[in-house]
Every structure is written in structure tokens, then in C-alpha cells.
Design a protein around this motif. Structure first.
Motif, PDB file in Angstrom:
ATOM      1  N   ALA A   3       0.839  -1.208   0.000  1.00 42.17           N
ATOM      2  CA  ALA A   3       0.000   0.000   0.000  1.00 42.17           C
ATOM      3  C   ALA A   3       0.869   1.252   0.000  1.00 42.17           C
ATOM      4  N   PHE A   4       1.918   1.251   0.784  1.00 38.08           N
ATOM      5  CA  PHE A   4       2.831   2.393   0.866  1.00 38.08           C
ATOM      6  C   PHE A   4       3.552   2.613  -0.460  1.00 38.08           C
ATOM      7  N   LEU A   5       4.131   1.558  -1.020  1.00 35.90           N
ATOM      8  CA  LEU A   5       4.916   1.685  -2.248  1.00 35.90           C
ATOM      9  C   LEU A   5       4.049   2.061  -3.451  1.00 35.90           C
ATOM     10  N   VAL A   6       2.925   1.412  -3.595  1.00 39.41           N
ATOM     11  CA  VAL A   6       2.027   1.724  -4.719  1.00 39.41           C
ATOM     12  C   VAL A   6       1.500   3.151  -4.589  1.00 39.41           C
ATOM     13  N   SER A   7       1.122   3.545  -3.396  1.00 39.84           N
ATOM     14  CA  SER A   7       0.614   4.901  -3.170  1.00 39.84           C
ATOM     15  C   SER A   7       1.671   5.950  -3.498  1.00 39.84           C
ATOM     16  N   SER A   8       2.903   5.703  -3.076  1.00 36.10           N
ATOM     17  CA  SER A   8       3.998   6.641  -3.367  1.00 36.10           C
ATOM     18  C   SER A   8       4.198   6.793  -4.863  1.00 36.10           C
ATOM     19  N   GLY A   9       4.291   5.672  -5.554  1.00 29.61           N
ATOM     20  CA  GLY A   9       4.547   5.708  -6.994  1.00 29.61           C
ATOM     21  C   GLY A   9       3.439   6.353  -7.794  1.00 29.61           C
ATOM     22  N   ILE A  10       2.209   5.998  -7.505  1.00 28.74           N
ATOM     23  CA  ILE A  10       1.073   6.542  -8.251  1.00 28.74           C
ATOM     24  C   ILE A  10       0.978   8.050  -8.070  1.00 28.74           C
ATOM     25  N   ARG A  32      11.264  32.861  -2.366  1.00 28.76           N
ATOM     26  CA  ARG A  32      12.685  32.505  -2.267  1.00 28.76           C
ATOM     27  C   ARG A  32      13.077  31.961  -0.892  1.00 28.76           C
ATOM     28  N   ARG A  33      12.200  31.166  -0.316  1.00 31.66           N
ATOM     29  CA  ARG A  33      12.454  30.558   1.004  1.00 31.66           C
ATOM     30  C   ARG A  33      12.024  29.093   0.924  1.00 31.66           C
ATOM     31  N   PRO A  34      12.891  28.223   0.405  1.00 29.30           N
ATOM     32  CA  PRO A  34      12.479  26.842   0.144  1.00 29.30           C
ATOM     33  C   PRO A  34      12.090  26.031   1.378  1.00 29.30           C
ATOM     34  N   LEU A  35      12.770  26.181   2.484  1.00 27.19           N
ATOM     35  CA  LEU A  35      12.481  25.334   3.648  1.00 27.19           C
ATOM     36  C   LEU A  35      11.053  25.499   4.171  1.00 27.19           C
ATOM     37  N   PRO A  36      10.560  26.730   4.426  1.00 24.15           N
ATOM     38  CA  PRO A  36       9.169  26.820   4.896  1.00 24.15           C
ATOM     39  C   PRO A  36       8.162  26.378   3.837  1.00 24.15           C
ATOM     40  N   ILE A  37       8.514  26.501   2.569  1.00 22.09           N
ATOM     41  CA  ILE A  37       7.608  26.042   1.507  1.00 22.09           C
ATOM     42  C   ILE A  37       7.546  24.521   1.505  1.00 22.09           C
ATOM     43  N   ILE A  38       8.698  23.865   1.597  1.00 22.50           N
ATOM     44  CA  ILE A  38       8.731  22.403   1.626  1.00 22.50           C
ATOM     45  C   ILE A  38       7.996  21.876   2.862  1.00 22.50           C
ATOM     46  N   LEU A  39       8.235  22.483   4.019  1.00 21.03           N
ATOM     47  CA  LEU A  39       7.527  22.063   5.239  1.00 21.03           C
ATOM     48  C   LEU A  39       6.026  22.315   5.113  1.00 21.03           C
ATOM     49  N   GLY A  40       5.646  23.421   4.492  1.00 24.56           N
ATOM     50  CA  GLY A  40       4.233  23.718   4.281  1.00 24.56           C
ATOM     51  C   GLY A  40       3.569  22.699   3.368  1.00 24.56           C
ATOM     52  N   ILE A  41       4.270  22.301   2.309  1.00 24.32           N
ATOM     53  CA  ILE A  41       3.745  21.269   1.408  1.00 24.32           C
ATOM     54  C   ILE A  41       3.545  19.961   2.178  1.00 24.32           C
ATOM     55  N   GLY A 139       2.278   6.940   2.068  1.00 22.22           N
ATOM     56  CA  GLY A 139       2.754   6.750   0.696  1.00 22.22           C
ATOM     57  C   GLY A 139       2.417   7.913  -0.217  1.00 22.22           C
ATOM     58  N   THR A 140       1.187   8.384  -0.147  1.00 23.76           N
ATOM     59  CA  THR A 140       0.806   9.498  -1.025  1.00 23.76           C
ATOM     60  C   THR A 140       1.534  10.783  -0.629  1.00 23.76           C
ATOM     61  N   THR A 141       1.790  10.943   0.655  1.00 24.01           N
ATOM     62  CA  THR A 141       2.558  12.105   1.110  1.00 24.01           C
ATOM     63  C   THR A 141       3.986  12.040   0.569  1.00 24.01           C
ATOM     64  N   LEU A 142       4.598  10.865   0.636  1.00 26.57           N
ATOM     65  CA  LEU A 142       5.943  10.711   0.075  1.00 26.57           C
ATOM     66  C   LEU A 142       5.928  11.002  -1.424  1.00 26.57           C
ATOM     67  N   GLY A 143       4.928  10.504  -2.129  1.00 32.05           N
ATOM     68  CA  GLY A 143       4.816  10.772  -3.565  1.00 32.05           C
ATOM     69  C   GLY A 143       4.717  12.259  -3.869  1.00 32.05           C
ATOM     70  N   MET A 144       3.929  12.984  -3.074  1.00 27.06           N
ATOM     71  CA  MET A 144       3.812  14.437  -3.263  1.00 27.06           C
ATOM     72  C   MET A 144       5.155  15.120  -3.023  1.00 27.06           C
ATOM     73  N   MET A 145       5.877  14.685  -2.003  1.00 29.52           N
ATOM     74  CA  MET A 145       7.168  15.307  -1.686  1.00 29.52           C
ATOM     75  C   MET A 145       8.197  15.007  -2.775  1.00 29.52           C
ATOM     76  N   VAL A 146       8.192  13.779  -3.299  1.00 29.61           N
ATOM     77  CA  VAL A 146       9.123  13.409  -4.371  1.00 29.61           C
ATOM     78  C   VAL A 146       8.906  14.298  -5.594  1.00 29.61           C
ATOM     79  N   ALA A 147       7.664  14.637  -5.883  1.00 31.29           N
ATOM     80  CA  ALA A 147       7.365  15.468  -7.049  1.00 31.29           C
ATOM     81  C   ALA A 147       7.540  16.958  -6.781  1.00 31.29           C
ATOM     82  N   ASN A 148       7.249  17.417  -5.559  1.00 35.75           N
ATOM     83  CA  ASN A 148       7.213  18.859  -5.309  1.00 35.75           C
ATOM     84  C   ASN A 148       8.493  19.461  -4.746  1.00 35.75           C
ATOM     85  N   VAL A 149       9.286  18.703  -4.009  1.00 36.73           N
ATOM     86  CA  VAL A 149      10.537  19.266  -3.483  1.00 36.73           C
ATOM     87  C   VAL A 149      11.445  19.705  -4.633  1.00 36.73           C
ATOM     88  N   PRO A 150      11.636  18.882  -5.677  1.00 31.92           N
ATOM     89  CA  PRO A 150      12.447  19.378  -6.798  1.00 31.92           C
ATOM     90  C   PRO A 150      11.850  20.625  -7.463  1.00 31.92           C
TER      91      PRO A 150
END
Length: 192
Positions: A3-10, A32-41, A139-150
Motif C-alpha cells: 500500500a505504501f509503495l504503490v501509493s507513493s509511486g502513483i 525565495r524561502r524553500p524550507l518553509p515552503i517544503i515544510l508547508g507542502i 505513501g501518497t505524502t511521500l509521492g507528493m514530496m518526491v514530485a514537489n521538493v524538486p
């Protein structure tokens, strides 16, 4: 674990090019303040995806997909206009934080924009499939972070290479195009 892996990938794949990823770019370029934006996401995603099954179903039943489409199109136009409004900032200074702060602004913007989004709908479906809301949310939270942090980091870097005005114009155009695409998609629904 499935569930975690599939959710992350999708969700990581579904988020590529999504409106919330564009928001990540916009916020990084504007503040121009990446850390509070990443934490907010991160906080917004956990809150949104943990409550996706309840809130998503409730909002969809109240608004309906056609009204939601038009509301999102209008919000994209508003975001595009907002991006074009120049900040009152000295050339050497970083932009002032919004009244609520970069972190709270990011949390609110991401939470609201994620309502009814494909990744929120995917979260609902995945939770129903795997019957494990915690692993799916993680899993879905990790997926969002993988896409949005970059996206945040690219938005931050773009403001060092490109004039901020160019970044604002490109971001505004992206929001206007998304609004147009939503409006064009909604026309057949209006005609019945």
C-alpha cells in the motif's frame, strides 16, 4: 508495505505537471524561502490526504465536478493575475513574507488547491483498495514530496538565473493556459 509503495509511486507520477506542482514553483520563485515552503507542502499534504476520504467525498457531493472545474479555472486566472503583480522589494533583498508567513501561506494554498485534485481522488481510491489509511497517507505524502521538493528547488534556482519578472510572466501564462484548458473542457458539460 505494498500500500505504501504503490501509493507513493502513483501519486509521484500523477503529480508531475499538476497544478500543485506549479504552485510549488510559483511559491519558490515568489518568496525565495524553500524550507518553509517544503515544510508547508508536507503539512498540507498530510492533512489533506489523511482527510481525503471524508473531505473529498463531502466536497464532491456539495459542489459537483462541473462546478468544481469552473471554480478551479477561476482560481487559476486569479493566481495568474496575482503572479503578475510585482512585489515592492529592493533589488538586493528577498521578498517580504506574506502577512501569514510563507509556511502558513503554503499550507493553506496547497490544502485548498489539492481539494478535488487527481492525487486526492487517488488517495481515496487507494485507501479503499488497501484498507490501510495510514500506509496510504504516508505513501501518497511521500509521492507528493518526491514530485514537489524538486519543483521548489528549481523555482528557487530559476530566480537566481532568470529575472524575476520573466519567472512571473511564465508562471502567469501557465496558470492562464490551465484555466483555458479547464474552461474548454467544461463547455460540453454546459451544453449538455
Amino acid at each position: 508495505m505494498e500500500a505504501f509503495l504503490v501509493s507513493s509511486g502513483i501519486v509521484a507520477i500523477a503529480e508531475i505537471g499538476d497544478k500543485t506542482q506549479l504552485l510549488a514553483l510559483l511559491l519558490a520563485a515568489k518568496f525565495r524561502r524553500p524550507l518553509p515552503i517544503i515544510l508547508g507542502i508536507f503539512v498540507a499534504t498530510i492533512a489533506n490526504h489523511a482527510g481525503a476520504a471524508l473531505v473529498g467525498a463531502w466536497v464532491a457531493s456539495l459542489i459537483g465536478p462541473d462546478a468544481l472545474r469552473w471554480a478551479l479555472a477561476a482560481s487559476f486566472v486569479a493566481m495568474g493575475i496575482w503572479v503578475l503583480i510585482p512585489d515592492k522589494v529592493d533589488d538586493d533583498a528577498a521578498p517580504n513574507a506574506p502577512r501569514l508567513g510563507v509556511f502558513i501561506t503554503t499550507v493553506v494554498a496547497f490544502f485548498v488547491l489539492e481539494m478535488g485534485d487527481k492525487t486526492q481522488i487517488a488517495t481515496i481510491a487507494l485507501a479503499a483498495r488497501y484498507h490501510d489509511w495510514l500506509l496510504v497517507t504516508m505513501g501518497t505524502t511521500l509521492g507528493m514530496m518526491v514530485a514537489n521538493v524538486p519543483a521548489v528547488l528549481v523555482g528557487q534556482a530559476a530566480t537566481r538565473v532568470l529575472p524575476l519578472r520573466v519567472v512571473h510572466i511564465v508562471a502567469a501564462l501557465a496558470f492562464f493556459i490551465l484555466a483555458l484548458l479547464l474552461a474548454v473542457d467544461g463547455i460540453p458539460h454546459l451544453l449538455g
